[in-house]
Design a protein around this motif. Structure first.
Motif, PDB file in Angstrom:
ATOM      1  N   ALA A  54      25.941  34.684  -6.833  1.00 34.50           N
ATOM      2  CA  ALA A  54      25.386  34.889  -8.178  1.00 34.50           C
ATOM      3  C   ALA A  54      25.302  33.555  -8.925  1.00 34.50           C
ATOM      4  N   LEU A  55      26.343  32.755  -8.815  1.00 35.03           N
ATOM      5  CA  LEU A  55      26.333  31.441  -9.485  1.00 35.03           C
ATOM      6  C   LEU A  55      25.162  30.592  -8.973  1.00 35.03           C
ATOM      7  N   ALA A  56      24.967  30.584  -7.654  1.00 39.64           N
ATOM      8  CA  ALA A  56      23.871  29.801  -7.071  1.00 39.64           C
ATOM      9  C   ALA A  56      22.524  30.368  -7.496  1.00 39.64           C
ATOM     10  N   TYR A  57      22.415  31.701  -7.521  1.00 35.14           N
ATOM     11  CA  TYR A  57      21.154  32.343  -7.903  1.00 35.14           C
ATOM     12  C   TYR A  57      20.771  31.965  -9.333  1.00 35.14           C
ATOM     13  N   PHE A  58      21.777  31.912 -10.207  1.00 31.85           N
ATOM     14  CA  PHE A  58      21.525  31.591 -11.609  1.00 31.85           C
ATOM     15  C   PHE A  58      21.612  30.084 -11.888  1.00 31.85           C
ATOM     16  N   ASN A  59      21.529  29.302 -10.814  1.00 30.34           N
ATOM     17  CA  ASN A  59      21.444  27.848 -10.915  1.00 30.34           C
ATOM     18  C   ASN A  59      22.713  27.164 -11.419  1.00 30.34           C
ATOM     19  N   HIS A  60      23.863  27.794 -11.240  1.00 24.76           N
ATOM     20  CA  HIS A  60      25.142  27.141 -11.514  1.00 24.76           C
ATOM     21  C   HIS A  60      25.631  26.549 -10.187  1.00 24.76           C
ATOM     22  N   SER A  61      24.824  25.614  -9.674  1.00 25.43           N
ATOM     23  CA  SER A  61      25.028  25.113  -8.310  1.00 25.43           C
ATOM     24  C   SER A  61      26.372  24.427  -8.124  1.00 25.43           C
ATOM     25  N   ASP A  62      26.796  23.626  -9.104  1.00 28.68           N
ATOM     26  CA  ASP A  62      28.065  22.901  -8.948  1.00 28.68           C
ATOM     27  C   ASP A  62      29.235  23.869  -8.764  1.00 28.68           C
ATOM     28  N   LEU A  85      23.743  32.990   2.667  1.00 26.42           N
ATOM     29  CA  LEU A  85      22.956  33.254   1.463  1.00 26.42           C
ATOM     30  C   LEU A  85      23.278  32.251   0.359  1.00 26.42           C
ATOM     31  N   VAL A  86      24.567  31.966   0.174  1.00 23.01           N
ATOM     32  CA  VAL A  86      24.955  30.982  -0.850  1.00 23.01           C
ATOM     33  C   VAL A  86      24.381  29.617  -0.488  1.00 23.01           C
ATOM     34  N   ALA A  87      24.530  29.222   0.777  1.00 23.74           N
ATOM     35  CA  ALA A  87      23.996  27.929   1.223  1.00 23.74           C
ATOM     36  C   ALA A  87      22.477  27.882   1.028  1.00 23.74           C
ATOM     37  N   GLY A  88      21.794  28.990   1.343  1.00 25.32           N
ATOM     38  CA  GLY A  88      20.345  29.054   1.181  1.00 25.32           C
ATOM     39  C   GLY A  88      19.923  28.862  -0.265  1.00 25.32           C
ATOM     40  N   LEU A  89      20.638  29.518  -1.178  1.00 20.77           N
ATOM     41  CA  LEU A  89      20.316  29.385  -2.607  1.00 20.77           C
ATOM     42  C   LEU A  89      20.612  27.973  -3.106  1.00 20.77           C
ATOM     43  N   ARG A  92      17.927  25.772  -1.852  1.00 24.74           N
ATOM     44  CA  ARG A  92      16.707  26.043  -2.617  1.00 24.74           C
ATOM     45  C   ARG A  92      16.766  25.327  -3.967  1.00 24.74           C
ATOM     46  N   ASN A  93      17.920  25.420  -4.648  1.00 25.74           N
ATOM     47  CA  ASN A  93      18.072  24.770  -5.953  1.00 25.74           C
ATOM     48  C   ASN A  93      17.909  23.262  -5.857  1.00 25.74           C
ATOM     49  N   ARG A  94      18.294  22.695  -4.693  1.00 26.91           N
ATOM     50  CA  ARG A  94      18.167  21.236  -4.489  1.00 26.91           C
ATOM     51  C   ARG A  94      16.801  20.853  -3.922  1.00 26.91           C
ATOM     52  N   ARG A  95      15.937  21.839  -3.763  1.00 24.08           N
ATOM     53  CA  ARG A  95      14.592  21.644  -3.211  1.00 24.08           C
ATOM     54  C   ARG A  95      14.602  21.218  -1.736  1.00 24.08           C
ATOM     55  N   ASN A  96      15.683  21.548  -1.032  1.00 22.63           N
ATOM     56  CA  ASN A  96      15.741  21.345   0.419  1.00 22.63           C
ATOM     57  C   ASN A  96      15.209  22.616   1.067  1.00 22.63           C
ATOM     58  N   TYR A  97      13.903  22.831   0.949  1.00 29.00           N
ATOM     59  CA  TYR A  97      13.330  24.128   1.301  1.00 29.00           C
ATOM     60  C   TYR A  97      13.447  24.459   2.787  1.00 29.00           C
ATOM     61  N   ASP A  98      13.287  23.469   3.658  1.00 36.27           N
ATOM     62  CA  ASP A  98      13.385  23.758   5.096  1.00 36.27           C
ATOM     63  C   ASP A  98      14.791  24.198   5.481  1.00 36.27           C
ATOM     64  N   VAL A  99      15.797  23.500   4.946  1.00 36.65           N
ATOM     65  CA  VAL A  99      17.192  23.867   5.227  1.00 36.65           C
ATOM     66  C   VAL A  99      17.491  25.241   4.637  1.00 36.65           C
ATOM     67  N   ALA A 128      10.365  34.622   0.731  1.00 37.93           N
ATOM     68  CA  ALA A 128       9.014  34.538   0.153  1.00 37.93           C
ATOM     69  C   ALA A 128       8.976  33.525  -0.977  1.00 37.93           C
ATOM     70  N   HIS A 129       9.993  33.531  -1.824  1.00 38.93           N
ATOM     71  CA  HIS A 129      10.048  32.603  -2.956  1.00 38.93           C
ATOM     72  C   HIS A 129      10.051  31.150  -2.472  1.00 38.93           C
ATOM     73  N   ILE A 130      10.807  30.884  -1.418  1.00 37.38           N
ATOM     74  CA  ILE A 130      10.857  29.522  -0.879  1.00 37.38           C
ATOM     75  C   ILE A 130       9.515  29.150  -0.247  1.00 37.38           C
ATOM     76  N   LEU A 131       8.902  30.090   0.462  1.00 32.52           N
ATOM     77  CA  LEU A 131       7.589  29.824   1.068  1.00 32.52           C
ATOM     78  C   LEU A 131       6.543  29.531  -0.007  1.00 32.52           C
ATOM     79  N   THR A 132       6.721  30.110  -1.201  1.00 32.77           N
ATOM     80  CA  THR A 132       5.826  29.809  -2.329  1.00 32.77           C
ATOM     81  C   THR A 132       5.877  28.315  -2.636  1.00 32.77           C
ATOM     82  N   GLN A 133       7.092  27.755  -2.588  1.00 35.00           N
ATOM     83  CA  GLN A 133       7.258  26.324  -2.890  1.00 35.00           C
ATOM     84  C   GLN A 133       6.500  25.460  -1.870  1.00 35.00           C
TER      85      GLN A 133
END
Length: 198
Positions: A54-62, A85-89, A92-99, A128-133
């Protein structure tokens, strides 16, 4: 029954995962306490990972990263899914879309193996959201429609409306301009929203 309580709490946490971080915190804490009370380390770790998601989803990445780095996760399918899932989010937040895609595909493979179909809509929608990027219209649409189909099975009207909204934006210049498709998905989403009782 202990197993039932744990499963129900996990579903409640997942229900709030994408729109109410306070409710995620509340029910993840209850789930963690249940795990502690029953000396169930896996349930305890699962609640912590769901909170990190949830923290990662809401962009509380740290904060999410801090939780992840401090965890030595038991090797079980449910924990490895949440970890991916956490690692994926986070990626995504860091724009490392392939990873990020790799993380989500790993989670997806385990979810399918374990027949945890209630998790499919979330994962498909995130892919899908990442593929949009990456401006990958064909695969973006494909994964949103997978997510839509699974969300229909779960009667997850909130996600159905969200997917329609995202598809509407994709066709309204997000990836391509196709106003007919944009209007189609926009109206479809409004129809679902009107028919659904949240």
């Amino acid at each position: 029954d202990r197993l039932n309580s744990s499963a129900i709490l996990q579903e409640i946490v997942d229900y709030y995962q994408t729109d109410n971080i306070d409710s995620v915190k509340k029910y993840a804490d209850i789930l963690r306490d249940l795990g502690r009370k029953n000396s169930d380390l896996i349930v305890e770790q699962l609640s912590t990972l769901k909170w990190a998601r949830a923290l990662a989803y809401f962009n509380h990445s740290d904060s999410a990263e801090h939780i992840l780095s401090g965890m030595d996760v038991e090797e079980t399918p449910s924990l490895s899914i949440e970890h991916s899932l956490v690692a994926g989010l986070l990626n995504r937040n860091r724009r490392n879309y392939d990873v990020s895609l790799t993380n989500f595909y790993e989670a997806l493979a385990t979810i399918r193996q374990q027949n945890l179909n209630r998790m499919l809509p979330f994962v498909y929608a995130e892919i899908a959201h990442i593929l949009t990027q990456n401006n990958d219209l064909e695969n973006t649409k494909k994964y949103y429609l997978y997510a839509f189909s699974e969300a229909q099975k779960n009667k997850d009207f909130k996600l159905l409306v969200n997917i329609c909204y995202r598809l509407c934006r994709i066709y309204n210049g997000g990836i391509i301009v196709n106003l007919d498709s944009s209007i189609h998905y926009g109206e479809w989403g409004m129809r679902i929203a009107k028919e659904a009782v949240y």
